[in-house]
Design a protein around this motif. Structure first.
Motif: not given
Length: 91
Positions: A1-7, A9-13, A82-87
């Motif tokens: 899980m990369t912090p960039q992916l999490t950020l 997702i939160f930014a888009e939400a 769909e991003a759960i495996p990457q998270l």
């Protein structure tokens, strides 16, 4: 899980929430402003005169934009699902 992916997702939400709230609330604010100007000009101070049109406009916007709102929310949740495996770091 990369912090960039999490950020991302939160930014888009957050952007989605701002967009949907603006779509629903902005027409109500404009109608409220027009009614307030009418009340100030005529010096009618009736609370229901301001409340009822704003409520009707808000419900109308929800009914009118509801399918688009639901589509946007479902697309976002599908993207998260769909991003759960990457998270969790499986992929």
């Amino acid at each position: 899980m990369t912090p960039q992916l999490t950020l991302d997702i939160f930014a888009e939400a957050l952007w989605l929430v701002v967009l949907l709230v603006t779509l629903i609330i902005l027409p109500s604010l404009l109608v409220g402003l027009l009614i307030s100007m009418f009340q100030a000009a005529t010096q009618i101070n009736e609370q229901t005169l301001s409340f009822l049109p704003r409520l009707i406009i808000t419900l109308g916007m929800i009914m009118w934009a509801g399918p688009w709102i639901l589509t946007r929310l479902l697309d976002h949740f599908r993207m998260i699902f769909e991003a759960i495996p990457q998270l969790i770091g499986v992929v």
